[in-house]
Design a protein around this motif. Structure first.
Motif, mmCIF file in Angstrom:
data_model
loop_
_atom_site.group_PDB
_atom_site.id
_atom_site.type_symbol
_atom_site.label_atom_id
_atom_site.label_comp_id
_atom_site.label_asym_id
_atom_site.label_seq_id
_atom_site.Cartn_x
_atom_site.Cartn_y
_atom_site.Cartn_z
ATOM 1 N N LYS A 209 0.692 -1.264 -0.125
ATOM 2 C CA LYS A 209 -0.064 -0.175 -0.186
ATOM 3 C C LYS A 209 1.067 1.541 -0.464
ATOM 4 C CE LYS A 209 -3.771 2.417 1.699
ATOM 5 N NZ LYS A 209 -4.970 2.533 2.642
ATOM 6 N N ASN A 210 0.046 2.278 -0.779
ATOM 7 C CA ASN A 210 1.149 3.952 -0.524
ATOM 8 C C ASN A 210 0.659 4.750 0.032
ATOM 9 O OD1 ASN A 210 2.065 6.015 -1.399
ATOM 10 N ND2 ASN A 210 2.264 6.194 -3.758
ATOM 11 N N VAL A 211 1.151 4.483 1.805
ATOM 12 C CA VAL A 211 0.728 5.817 2.510
ATOM 13 C C VAL A 211 0.538 6.755 2.279
ATOM 14 C CG1 VAL A 211 0.322 3.742 4.008
ATOM 15 C CG2 VAL A 211 1.944 4.771 3.924
ATOM 16 N N GLY A 212 1.348 7.090 1.313
ATOM 17 C CA GLY A 212 1.570 8.644 1.288
ATOM 18 C C GLY A 212 0.855 9.250 0.029
ATOM 19 N N SER A 213 1.394 11.067 -0.418
ATOM 20 C CA SER A 213 0.160 11.092 -0.531
ATOM 21 C C SER A 213 0.911 11.676 -1.935
ATOM 22 C CB SER A 213 0.311 12.875 -0.369
ATOM 23 O OG SER A 213 1.351 12.704 0.080
ATOM 24 N N ARG A 214 1.954 10.920 -2.842
ATOM 25 C CA ARG A 214 1.848 11.091 -3.577
ATOM 26 C C ARG A 214 2.008 10.035 -5.059
ATOM 27 N NH1 ARG A 214 5.869 15.557 -5.723
ATOM 28 N NH2 ARG A 214 5.420 16.531 -4.324
ATOM 29 N N ASP A 215 1.927 9.329 -6.170
ATOM 30 C CA ASP A 215 1.689 8.580 -7.049
ATOM 31 C C ASP A 215 3.387 7.938 -6.842
ATOM 32 O OD1 ASP A 215 -0.466 9.163 -6.812
ATOM 33 O OD2 ASP A 215 -0.646 9.468 -8.980
ATOM 34 N N ALA A 216 3.472 6.387 -7.051
ATOM 35 C CA ALA A 216 4.909 6.431 -6.706
ATOM 36 C C ALA A 216 5.218 5.318 -7.545
ATOM 37 C CB ALA A 216 5.117 6.460 -5.508
ATOM 38 N N THR A 217 6.596 4.377 -7.838
ATOM 39 C CA THR A 217 6.816 3.100 -8.121
ATOM 40 C C THR A 217 7.430 2.534 -7.314
ATOM 41 O OG1 THR A 217 6.608 3.659 -10.768
ATOM 42 C CG2 THR A 217 8.032 1.538 -9.889
ATOM 43 N N HIS A 218 7.105 1.185 -6.979
ATOM 44 C CA HIS A 218 7.773 0.406 -5.629
ATOM 45 C C HIS A 218 8.304 -0.604 -6.148
ATOM 46 C CE1 HIS A 218 8.688 -1.208 -1.827
ATOM 47 N NE2 HIS A 218 7.906 -2.340 -2.172
ATOM 48 N N HIS B 299 9.887 -7.200 -7.976
ATOM 49 C CA HIS B 299 8.954 -7.253 -7.899
ATOM 50 C C HIS B 299 8.618 -6.072 -8.398
ATOM 51 C CE1 HIS B 299 4.703 -8.355 -10.489
ATOM 52 N NE2 HIS B 299 4.312 -6.588 -9.843
ATOM 53 N N LYS B 300 7.945 -5.498 -9.216
ATOM 54 C CA LYS B 300 7.920 -3.322 -9.691
ATOM 55 C C LYS B 300 7.060 -3.276 -9.958
ATOM 56 C CE LYS B 300 10.551 0.189 -11.331
ATOM 57 N NZ LYS B 300 11.433 0.544 -10.495
ATOM 58 N N LEU B 301 6.283 -1.979 -9.144
ATOM 59 C CA LEU B 301 4.582 -1.802 -9.173
ATOM 60 C C LEU B 301 4.603 -0.467 -8.948
ATOM 61 C CD1 LEU B 301 2.110 -3.076 -6.425
ATOM 62 C CD2 LEU B 301 4.967 -2.928 -6.036
ATOM 63 N N HIS B 302 3.299 0.395 -9.824
ATOM 64 C CA HIS B 302 3.477 1.736 -9.756
ATOM 65 C C HIS B 302 1.740 1.804 -8.998
ATOM 66 C CE1 HIS B 302 3.735 5.978 -10.946
ATOM 67 N NE2 HIS B 302 1.936 5.867 -11.702
ATOM 68 N N LEU B 303 1.802 2.608 -7.836
ATOM 69 C CA LEU B 303 0.937 2.430 -6.836
ATOM 70 C C LEU B 303 0.616 4.010 -7.544
ATOM 71 C CD1 LEU B 303 1.293 0.415 -4.166
ATOM 72 C CD2 LEU B 303 -0.256 -0.018 -5.695
ATOM 73 N N PRO B 304 -0.563 4.845 -7.023
ATOM 74 C CA PRO B 304 -0.727 5.361 -7.154
ATOM 75 C C PRO B 304 -1.599 6.278 -5.646
ATOM 76 C CG PRO B 304 -2.446 4.733 -8.181
ATOM 77 C CD PRO B 304 -1.828 3.611 -8.067
ATOM 78 N N ALA B 305 -1.608 7.401 -5.366
ATOM 79 C CA ALA B 305 -1.636 7.546 -3.519
ATOM 80 C C ALA B 305 -2.172 7.123 -3.255
ATOM 81 C CB ALA B 305 -1.623 8.736 -3.023
ATOM 82 N N LYS B 306 -2.187 6.566 -1.975
ATOM 83 C CA LYS B 306 -3.090 5.606 -0.600
ATOM 84 C C LYS B 306 -3.481 4.281 -2.375
ATOM 85 C CE LYS B 306 -3.048 9.440 1.773
ATOM 86 N NZ LYS B 306 -2.089 9.048 2.423
#
Ligand SMILES: *[C@@H]1O[C@H](CO)[C@@H](O)[C@H](O)[C@H]1NC(C)=O
Ligand SMILES: *[C@@H]1O[C@H](CO)[C@@H](O)[C@H](O)[C@H]1NC(C)=O
Ligand SMILES: *[C@@H]1O[C@H](CO)[C@@H](O)[C@H](O)[C@H]1NC(C)=O
Ligand SMILES: *[C@@H]1O[C@H](CO)[C@@H](O)[C@H](O)[C@H]1NC(C)=O
Ligand SMILES: *[C@@H]1O[C@H](CO)[C@@H](O)[C@H](O)[C@H]1NC(C)=O
Length: 767
Positions: free
Chosen positions: A676-685, A710-717
């Protein structure tokens, strides 16, 4: 409305006509030459093996030896032109090899980031995409008569020692990462049609080649002493994966010796391992003049004919250099080599040329025949170079956080440093002529006003004459970006480093500018190898640090995108950043991966070294935070073992089962993790999974080993579920001292980002 034949369309058709006129004549089997084009070897409908046999049967010995070298001679009698085998495409089409030249309709090619940077993306689809674009451009240049079809890339040697000048060319220090990179890039280059090749790649330099010129020891004379254990679980892994998973069409042997035998004359390495064990379907080529080198420099044989015979008998098929053309015929005459061996070598090279379509004459229906100048440096190709640089940049420090910068608050940036307006430095070595460059200064200039100062006239930074102006710039700007690091004068082919610190007065410049800076100071390191920047890591006035590697033609644009947050950093270091003191503890010539406490030998790479680091393998920060939850993972896995063999102590020594005696071909475990992207920016993990084997195998096993990423893109939240499969025998196994791969029974620990999960393996005996 304008006419449908707009001026642009007309120009386009005109160019097509012009282009058609300049396409190269067929290499062989030209339909205009009826006498040769009707011969069986020209018949695309026949099996390749049959065509190859037919062609070899027509060649004289004189003609055969002319085909054993990179600059292969023409056989006019059979309508076959000369061919230059040596081309390079390490990160885009290069002109390092004589087979490819820029000019005319092909003034340049897309120059992707240097491989060490691309590796930091941990994105296998990116690696394959780059290979696809590079081979589109290569085919286009071949069609236009200025490029080859055989590319001696990639370089997948393990980046064993941080001083190695060619470490920049490699995917880093981890064997699995390097092997995945090899497989993906090779698939991209060669295309996915197993029979037909788009271009032929070559994985090099086989093997244990990772020293260029260190304190008077050079690669031409170096004998790498490598244990069976290190060979099996480190040096050979990327090559095995390149051959078995990437199905590469060629492997290049190296200059050095391994345990007293030049690799290009070693039948165990070439014939038994590459062909026999791994099933190489392709040709083995020497590094340039390797055969001459082991004769002239290493004095491995007493006559040149013996050298030629040793190489071909070991399994070498093609010599980069003239040696085999000069001495093979005499070797046969002297009875040192049978003609059948020469035929065997030719069968391997000719088969690859046939798979490339080189004996198909003119083939309008050929899938790559339409590639031309419009496919080189196209906007989408150049966008991929830009994207690759964004994906490879690694965020090492973000105090505050003060990054990303904002165009609102940071209206003027001081852009300082010897690499601040870098162009060719950004493409590293084995590059070509780039389509164009965006330097850091130019990239940042698209976001905000800049004040530019070099600080030092070059990376050697031998004096502080320009420091005053740089300090002055930092005092005036809202933020300061220092672009420092290395270039090919410091680390290169034939140039290994002696230390790990920034060269000359660079460190002093950074510290002085940081303490004078009005706003936040951000340090960007451009380098292939790791740099000991402990001073900057610890300096509170330096708020942010990036490593940009050598980011390619669009590197400056990517650096600016990350600085200002229009793209978020997701790269991870593909190699350990050691403190300077590390390299004083071990000679570059010592190949041992494992540490030896009693001798003060610290060991190499994150798998075996446990001392202090500046930044560890896999390190890299984000502009956001990710939270991981393990959804499912097995706790116990039983390994089927052949019953009648089970109590044979050599098969299950130290509670570890020989992989060859476990029925585990398809045995894999799967994990599910929620991210889970718990920050406020879209990001790649970038999710990295390591495994640590049970404690009992200390003398065999690495501390931990990368087993999946494994690489994944996760929008904020946003949250997503990642499924990861781990092949038990390939990835949870370790290698014992005799070089045998075994699966240790007992408690394995999986490190999934910050989660630790334990897993018990036990034998299940089949009777
Ligand atoms: C090469 O390998 C094959 C089997 O894979 C074997 O039959 C042959 O003897 C080997 N040749 C040499 C020179 O080792
Ligand atoms: C930056 O580099 C470009 C390309 O080499 C050059 O044209 C430009 O003058 C340089 N800018 C400065 C400020 O040095
Ligand atoms: C070991 O092998 C012997 C025969 O060689 C057999 O009788 C015995 O049951 C085996 N032990 C185990 C634990 O499989
Ligand atoms: C045990 O295994 C080794 C190697 O696989 C083999 O050479 C040996 O003959 C085996 N011994 C017995 C008793 O089966
Ligand atoms: C991996 O790279 C490819 C090619 O650039 C891109 O399309 C994809 O989005 C990347 N994956 C992630 C998760 O960023």
């Amino acid at each position: 409305m304008a006419s449908i034949f707009s001026p642009l369309t007309i120009i386009f058709f005109f160019l097509l006509v012009l282009w058609g006129g300049e396409a190269r004549d067929p290499f062989a089997c030209d339909p205009k030459n009826a006498a040769t084009s009707s011969l069986p070897f020209c018949k695309a409908s026949l099996a390749i093996a049959e065509r190859v046999k037919d062609l070899i049967g027509r060649l004289t010995m004189e003609e055969k030896v002319g085909l054993l070298v990179n600059n292969a001679a023409a056989v006019p009698r059979l309508g076959i032109k000369g061919y230059e085998w040596w081309s390079e495409a390490l990160h885009g089409v290069s002109n390092v090899g004589p087979g490819t030249k820029f000019g005319g309709q092909f003034p340049a090619a897309t120059s992707f980031p240097q491989v060490i940077t691309t590796a930091a993306s941990f994105n296998a689809s990116l690696w394959e995409a780059i290979g696809r674009v590079a081979s589109d451009e290569a085919r286009a240049m071949y069609n236009g008569g200025t490029g080859g079809l055989t590319y001696w890339s990639p370089n997948v040697n393990i980046f064993r020692d941080p001083r190695w000048g060619r470490g920049q060319e490699t995917p880093g220090e981890d064997p699995i990462l390097a092997g995945k990179y090899a497989g993906s890039y090779v698939r991209g280059l060669q295309g996915s049609d197993g029979k037909r090749l788009k271009v032929a790649a070559s994985c090099k330099h086989f093997t244990a080649y990772d020293l260029d010129n260190w304190k008077g020891v050079d690669r031409f004379h170096f004998n790498a002493e490598v244990s069976k254990q290190d060979m099996e679980d480190t040096f050979n892994v990327p090559f095995r994966m390149c051959v078995k998973e990437g199905k590469v069409a060629s492997v290049m042997c190296s200059y050095n010796q391994v345990n007293g035998v030049p690799t290009c004359a070693d039948p165990i390495l070439l014939n038994t391992t590459l062909r026999g064990l791994w099933g190489l379907n392709g040709y083995i080529v020497s590094d340039c003049d390797s055969v001459g080198v082991f004769y002239n420099a290493q004095h491995y044989t007493s006559t040149p004919e013996q050298a030629a015979a040793a190489a071909i008998q070991a399994g070498l098929d093609l010599d980069c250099g003239p040696f085999l053309a000069q001495h093979t015929h005499n070797a046969v005459k002297k009875g040192l080599l049978r003609e059948a061996h020469v035929n065997g070598a030719l069968a391997n090279t000719l088969t690859v040329q046939m798979r490339l379509g080189m004996y198909d004459g003119e083939q309008p229906g050929h899938p790559y025949a339409n590639l031309g100048p419009k496919d080189v440096c196209s906007p989408s190709n150049q966008d991929l170079a830009h994207e690759a640089a964004r994906q490879g940049i690694v965020l090492l420090k973000n105090k505050g956080p003060s990054l990303p910068l904002s165009t609102r608050r940071h209206r003027t940036l001081a852009v300082i440093g010897p690499n601040s307006n870098a162009t060719v430095t950004m493409i590293g070595n084995y590059a070509g002529i780039a389509c164009g460059y965006t330097s850091p200064l130019q990239g940042i200039g698209k976001y905000t006003k800049t004040i530019h100062e070099l600080g030092c006239s070059n990376v050697a930074c031998t004096d502080d004459k320009q420091f005053g102006r740089a300090i002055n710039a930092a005092q005036q700007a809202d933020a300061t970006v220092l672009v420092m690091g290395l270039d090919q004068s410091i680390e290169a082919e034939t140039v290994d480093r002696v230390g790990l610190l920034l060269p000359g007065h660079q460190q002093d410049l950074v510290s002085k500018v940081a303490s004078a800076s009005k706003g936040p100071t951000i340090l960007v390191i451009m380098s292939g190898g790791p740099v000991d920047i402990t001073f900057a890591k610890n300096d509170p006035r330096i708020q942010g640090i990036f490593w940009a590697g050598y980011p390619g033609q669009a590197g400056g644009a990517a650096i600016a995108d990350i600085l200002f947050g229009t793209s978020s950093p997701g790269g991870k270091l593909p190699m350990t950043w050691y403190p300077e003191g590390y390299v004083e503890k071990l000679a570059m010539t010592n190949m041992a991966m494992r540490s030896k406490r009693s001798k003060g030998y610290p060991g190499r790479t994150y798998r075996f070294y446990s001392g202090p680091v500046v930044y560890s393998f896999g390190y890299g920060l984000y502009y956001t935070h990710f939270v991981h939850t393990l959804v499912s993972a097995p706790k116990v896995v039983s390994i089927p073992v052949d019953g009648h063999r089970h109590n044979n102590s050599s098969n299950i020594a130290n509670n570890a089962v020989k992989v060859t005696h476990a029925r585990c071909a398809k045995l894999s475990i799967s994990l599910q993790v929620d991210v889970k992207n718990v920050g406020s920016r879209d990001a790649t993990h970038t999710l990295l999974v390591f495994s640590a084997p049970p404690a009992g195998n200390a003398q065999w096993a690495p501390h931990k080993q990368l087993v999946a990423f494994h690489k994944l893109h996760l929008p904020a939240k946003a949250q997503d579920r990642v499924r990861i499969n781990i092949h038990v025998c390939k990835l949870l196994s370790v290698v014992d001292r005799s070089g045998t791969r075994r699966v240790p029974m007992g408690l394995h620990t999986l490190h999934i980002a910050d989660i630790k999960h334990t897993l018990t393996l036990h034998p299940h005996i089949n009777s």
